[in-house]
Design a protein around this motif. Structure first.
Motif, PDB file in Angstrom:
ATOM      1  N   ASN A 132      14.305   4.828 -13.125  1.00  0.00           N
ATOM      2  CA  ASN A 132      13.728   5.022 -14.587  1.00  0.00           C
ATOM      3  C   ASN A 132      14.825   5.005 -15.236  1.00  0.00           C
ATOM      4  N   ASN A 133      16.414   4.784 -14.798  1.00  0.00           N
ATOM      5  CA  ASN A 133      17.219   5.178 -15.948  1.00  0.00           C
ATOM      6  C   ASN A 133      17.558   3.405 -16.251  1.00  0.00           C
ATOM      7  N   LYS A 165      14.902   1.505 -16.542  1.00  0.00           N
ATOM      8  CA  LYS A 165      13.460   0.887 -17.764  1.00  0.00           C
ATOM      9  C   LYS A 165      14.264   1.348 -18.897  1.00  0.00           C
ATOM     10  N   VAL A 166      14.651   2.548 -19.267  1.00  0.00           N
ATOM     11  CA  VAL A 166      14.842   2.867 -20.220  1.00  0.00           C
ATOM     12  C   VAL A 166      16.008   1.880 -20.719  1.00  0.00           C
ATOM     13  N   ASN A 205      17.693  10.445 -19.452  1.00  0.00           N
ATOM     14  CA  ASN A 205      17.791   9.834 -18.589  1.00  0.00           C
ATOM     15  C   ASN A 205      19.154  10.505 -17.668  1.00  0.00           C
ATOM     16  N   SER A 245      16.251   1.747  -5.524  1.00  0.00           N
ATOM     17  CA  SER A 245      15.917   1.430  -7.003  1.00  0.00           C
ATOM     18  C   SER A 245      15.713   0.050  -7.381  1.00  0.00           C
TER      19      SER A 245
END
Length: 412
Positions: A275-276, A278-279, A312, A385
């Protein structure tokens, strides 16, 4: 990720496992019995004498080294004819070279375990019986390892240079593969980062973890029998008394406990790392668009995107807080386990200082090998990841390939 570099990855890696298993079975099944018959080798290597420190190279060792070289490069020769892709020299032959040199470094460690055992016994004798050891004997022992150290250091330097090129070739293969499909991928958010950064990190991490894993397996094969043999000199364990192969069981239980502990407390980290990225990609993309257009990177939009980045990261920091608490507590505490379990043996004076050092060194190496996942967990999290991002990236190529196949006219 893999098919851009390795020939038919699933078949290739399966064949590696099968070939290795068959080679081990052949050697220990019947081929090792023929070693004493290789009398012609005795002219080239020294013989081990009972009661003395064994030389670095013996007939037995030279025989198995020759066998491993033949088995290793025989595997590369087979794949030369099965499927020789563009990157064969680096992916097949290069991987074999790295594994063989890793095996060599493990054998160096085994030799030094025995050498240090004898050397520390010499030190103990010199300290407890003043002037019983001549200075020439002391320095003579030190000099015996100089040629081995020179060769070993040279090999490690050359291996490091080779691995750097190996990783870049793998990155090049992935880069070429993605560029061939760039028209399908260019619209994916963060596509440039996937090609420029993730390919480099993926190749480097997989190579590093792969070599570390292979080294751990080879270390176990080399040191487990040694540790089991040395464990016969351990008089008793606290609370358990005398146990055959005691230090082997202690090493396994210690490593298993740490691996399960870190896997449980770190279970959320791969998702948070994913997620890190992605943001971060969304924030970076908006800023890049803002360089060319005034309609992008407006204060409110940037504020919202950066707030997602901060949220995040703070969740990631909190999860790493308790993960590192468990990780460092375990890794530091495990250093004292051999000292604790060897307590009754040490105070009874049942072993010499040299044997103590041998046991501790063998124990540390076996335990470190079993702790591969515990020691590498943060790297594995990072790899997971990256793998998720590249898998999502490549899924677009695969979807188009499936669609093209489905749209193709079928023969009646």
């Amino acid at each position: 990720m893999f098919r851009s570099f390795f020939p038919s990855p699933i078949i290739f890696f399966s064949s590696v496992v099968v070939w290795t298993a068959v080679a081990i079975i052949i050697w220990f099944g019947f081929l090792s019995d023929f070693v004493p018959m290789l009398e012609y080798l005795e002219e080239f290597v020294p013989q081990a004498v009972e009661g003395e420190r064994p030389p670095f190279l013996t007939v037995d060792k030279l025989s198995i080294y020759i066998y491993i070289l033949v088995a290793g490069f025989g595997f590369t020769l087979i794949w030369f004819f099965i499927e020789r892709n563009k990157w064969y020299v680096w992916s097949v032959f290069g991987s074999t070279v790295i594994i063989l040199v890793t095996y060599y470094s493990v054998q160096i460690s085994v030799y030094f375990n025995g050498w240090f055992g004898n050397f520390f016994d010499l030190i103990q004798k010199a300290l407890t019986e003043p002037n019983s050891v001549k200075l020439s004997v002391y320095y003579g022992e030190l000099i015996t390892v100089v040629p081995i150290l020179i060769v070993s250091i040279s090999v490690l330097i050359l291996l490091s240079f080779f691995v750097n090129h190996y990783v870049f070739r793998w990155r090049t293969a992935m880069n070429d593969y993605y560029m061939e499909n760039w028209p399908k991928l260019r619209h994916v958010e963060g596509a440039a980062q996937r090609v420029q950064e993730d390919t480099m990190r993926f190749a480097s991490i997989v190579e590093g973890l792969g070599v570390a894993f292979v080294r751990s397996m080879m270390t176990l094969i080399a040191f487990l029998p040694l540790l089991y043999s040395l464990s016969q000199k351990v008089t008793e364990l606290p609370f358990f008394g005398r146990v055959d192969g005691s230090m082997v069981y202690v090493a396994i239980m210690s490593a298993l406990l740490g691996t399960v502990l870190l896997a449980v407390v770190g279970i959320k980290l791969p998702g948070l790392e994913f997620n890190n990225q992605k943001v971060e990609a969304a924030y970076r993309k908006e800023l890049v668009y803002g360089e060319d257009s005034g309609d992008h990177a407006q204060p409110q939009t940037v504020k919202e995107l950066f707030a997602a980045v901060r949220k995040n990261y703070f969740k990631l920091y909190f999860n790493y807080l308790y993960f590192n608490l468990a990780r460092y507590a375990y890794l530091q505490g495990s250093n004292f386990i051999p000292l604790a379990v060897l307590g009754p043996t040490i105070v009874s004076g049942a072993i010499t200082f040299g044997v103590f050092q041998q046991i501790r060194d063998a124990f540390d190496r076996v335990e470190e090998s079993f702790k591969f996942f515990a020691n590498s967990w943060t790297t594995i999290v990072d790899l997971i990841s990256i793998y998720k991002r590249l898998s999502a990236f490549e899924s677009i190529i695969y979807q188009d390939e499936v669609a093209s196949h489905d749209d193709a006219p079928q023969n009646a």
